[in-house]
Design a protein around this motif. Sequence first.
Motif, PDB file in Angstrom:
ATOM      1  N   GLY A  60       0.709  -1.105  -0.084  1.00 12.23           N
ATOM      2  CA  GLY A  60      -0.018  -0.008  -0.051  1.00 12.23           C
ATOM      3  C   GLY A  60       0.693   1.178   0.065  1.00 12.23           C
ATOM      4  N   ALA A  61       1.943   1.485  -0.946  1.00 14.46           N
ATOM      5  CA  ALA A  61       2.730   2.586  -0.834  1.00 14.46           C
ATOM      6  C   ALA A  61       1.982   3.494  -1.630  1.00 14.46           C
ATOM      7  CB  ALA A  61       4.105   2.388  -1.485  1.00 14.46           C
ATOM      8  N   GLU A  62       1.834   4.882  -1.099  1.00 17.23           N
ATOM      9  CA  GLU A  62       1.427   6.130  -1.761  1.00 17.23           C
ATOM     10  C   GLU A  62       2.250   6.322  -3.013  1.00 17.23           C
ATOM     11  OE1 GLU A  62      -1.504   7.565  -0.791  1.00 17.23           O
ATOM     12  OE2 GLU A  62      -1.855   5.917   0.687  1.00 17.23           O
ATOM     13  N   GLY A  70      -3.906   5.899   9.420  1.00 14.20           N
ATOM     14  CA  GLY A  70      -5.376   5.887   9.293  1.00 14.20           C
ATOM     15  C   GLY A  70      -5.703   4.380   9.489  1.00 14.20           C
ATOM     16  N   PRO A  71      -7.023   4.486   9.506  1.00 11.42           N
ATOM     17  CA  PRO A  71      -7.843   3.128   9.999  1.00 11.42           C
ATOM     18  C   PRO A  71      -7.405   2.031   8.836  1.00 11.42           C
ATOM     19  CG  PRO A  71      -9.501   4.733   9.581  1.00 11.42           C
ATOM     20  CD  PRO A  71      -8.140   5.469   9.370  1.00 11.42           C
ATOM     21  N   MET A  72      -7.421   2.387   7.713  1.00 13.81           N
ATOM     22  CA  MET A  72      -7.199   1.261   6.639  1.00 13.81           C
ATOM     23  C   MET A  72      -5.732   1.273   6.018  1.00 13.81           C
ATOM     24  SD  MET A  72      -9.906   0.030   6.490  1.00 13.81           S
ATOM     25  CE  MET A  72     -10.367  -0.856   5.027  1.00 13.81           C
ATOM     26  N   SER A  73      -4.838   1.696   6.752  1.00 14.09           N
ATOM     27  CA  SER A  73      -3.471   1.802   6.377  1.00 14.09           C
ATOM     28  C   SER A  73      -2.440   0.547   6.149  1.00 14.09           C
ATOM     29  CB  SER A  73      -2.648   2.865   7.257  1.00 14.09           C
ATOM     30  OG  SER A  73      -2.449   2.378   8.595  1.00 14.09           O
ATOM     31  N   ALA A  74      -1.816   0.498   5.342  1.00 12.08           N
ATOM     32  CA  ALA A  74      -1.343  -0.888   4.923  1.00 12.08           C
ATOM     33  C   ALA A  74       0.005  -1.064   6.001  1.00 12.08           C
ATOM     34  CB  ALA A  74      -0.532  -0.847   3.759  1.00 12.08           C
ATOM     35  N   ILE A  89      11.105 -14.679  10.634  1.00 16.11           N
ATOM     36  CA  ILE A  89       9.906 -14.202  11.131  1.00 16.11           C
ATOM     37  C   ILE A  89       9.504 -12.761  10.171  1.00 16.11           C
ATOM     38  CG2 ILE A  89      10.207 -14.905  13.409  1.00 16.11           C
ATOM     39  CD1 ILE A  89      11.005 -11.955  13.877  1.00 16.11           C
ATOM     40  N   LEU A  90       8.461 -12.909   9.961  1.00 19.10           N
ATOM     41  CA  LEU A  90       7.572 -11.465   9.606  1.00 19.10           C
ATOM     42  C   LEU A  90       7.253 -10.469  10.587  1.00 19.10           C
ATOM     43  CD1 LEU A  90       6.603  -9.848   7.037  1.00 19.10           C
ATOM     44  CD2 LEU A  90       4.497 -11.398   7.621  1.00 19.10           C
ATOM     45  N   VAL A  91       7.863  -9.413  10.632  1.00 17.63           N
ATOM     46  CA  VAL A  91       7.294  -8.244  11.591  1.00 17.63           C
ATOM     47  C   VAL A  91       6.768  -7.158  10.719  1.00 17.63           C
ATOM     48  CG1 VAL A  91       8.265  -6.489  13.053  1.00 17.63           C
ATOM     49  CG2 VAL A  91       9.478  -8.864  12.987  1.00 17.63           C
ATOM     50  N   MET A  92       5.472  -6.979  11.146  1.00 12.85           N
ATOM     51  CA  MET A  92       4.532  -6.123  10.398  1.00 12.85           C
ATOM     52  C   MET A  92       4.492  -4.865  11.234  1.00 12.85           C
ATOM     53  SD  MET A  92       1.654  -8.626   8.853  1.00 12.85           S
ATOM     54  CE  MET A  92       1.505  -9.583  10.546  1.00 12.85           C
ATOM     55  N   VAL A  93       4.774  -3.664  10.916  1.00 14.12           N
ATOM     56  CA  VAL A  93       4.750  -2.404  11.557  1.00 14.12           C
ATOM     57  C   VAL A  93       3.743  -1.454  10.855  1.00 14.12           C
ATOM     58  CG1 VAL A  93       5.923  -0.600  12.937  1.00 14.12           C
ATOM     59  CG2 VAL A  93       6.930  -3.085  12.369  1.00 14.12           C
ATOM     60  N   ASN A  94       2.827  -1.280  11.579  1.00 13.64           N
ATOM     61  CA  ASN A  94       1.846  -0.403  10.889  1.00 13.64           C
ATOM     62  C   ASN A  94       2.302   1.396  11.470  1.00 13.64           C
ATOM     63  OD1 ASN A  94       0.735   0.779  13.541  1.00 13.64           O
ATOM     64  ND2 ASN A  94      -1.000  -0.283  13.381  1.00 13.64           N
ATOM     65  N   PRO A  95       1.664   2.519  10.491  1.00 13.52           N
ATOM     66  CA  PRO A  95       2.186   3.638  10.476  1.00 13.52           C
ATOM     67  C   PRO A  95       1.974   4.292  11.864  1.00 13.52           C
ATOM     68  CG  PRO A  95       0.952   3.405   8.809  1.00 13.52           C
ATOM     69  CD  PRO A  95       0.908   2.050   9.554  1.00 13.52           C
ATOM     70  N   ASP A  96       1.154   3.724  12.896  1.00 11.31           N
ATOM     71  CA  ASP A  96       0.873   4.027  14.358  1.00 11.31           C
ATOM     72  C   ASP A  96       2.218   3.437  15.288  1.00 11.31           C
ATOM     73  OD1 ASP A  96      -1.128   5.480  13.544  1.00 11.31           O
ATOM     74  OD2 ASP A  96      -2.552   3.696  13.916  1.00 11.31           O
ATOM     75  N   GLY A 137      -2.470   2.300  -3.734  1.00  7.43           N
ATOM     76  CA  GLY A 137      -1.660   1.631  -3.412  1.00  7.43           C
ATOM     77  C   GLY A 137      -0.681   0.858  -3.994  1.00  7.43           C
ATOM     78  N   MET A 138       0.398   1.201  -4.039  1.00  6.65           N
ATOM     79  CA  MET A 138       1.665   0.707  -4.933  1.00  6.65           C
ATOM     80  C   MET A 138       2.404  -0.463  -4.202  1.00  6.65           C
ATOM     81  SD  MET A 138       1.740   2.424  -7.803  1.00  6.65           S
ATOM     82  CE  MET A 138       3.657   2.171  -8.384  1.00  6.65           C
TER      83      MET A 138
END
Length: 176
Positions: A60-62, A70-74, A89-96, A137-138
């Motif tokens: 979901g790159a801009e 935001g609530p629907m961010s990648a 391992i996969l570590v996912m970090v949201n913008p928050d 989303g790119m």
Amino acid sequence: MNSSHRIITIASLALMVFGLTLASPVMAAGITAKALLPKATAKAKKWQPDAALVHLGTEGAEPDGTVSAGPMSAGWDFTFVSPKTRKKILVMVNPDGEVLQMDSNYFKDKAVGEFTMDSNKAMAAAVKNGLKTNNFGMKMRLEENQGRAEWRMLDDKFFYNVDANSGKVRKEKTID
């Protein structure tokens, strides 16, 4: 209602909307991959002290190479390997800054290594060389390629490979 009262009401409403947009997380500046890398690395090092980054990316790159809050961010996904245990391992970090970790079966084992170019600069280099962005989303990813860290983006006709240290762009035709 007289016209002067209507003007004041419209002006008050406009000021209120402006204030709300400044406070809204959706309007916050985008987050680059390197901005969230320290959180992901800290999580991976707790998992295994020898953890090394093998991949990072987002769906979901801009158009500016960031992910928006935001609530629907990648968010950004970081895959790490432990050379000692041969596990990933996969570590996912949201913008928050929220972090989620899970086991991964990602196919690459070679560490990305050091890289200086962040996601926004890589996207800008690709756009300058013809990448056509979209607003929904790119896909962006960073991996090791022939001994160097390389960003990769795709539009409808080409892959854009950007060396994550020199900024040199290599363009490849996609398979039709």
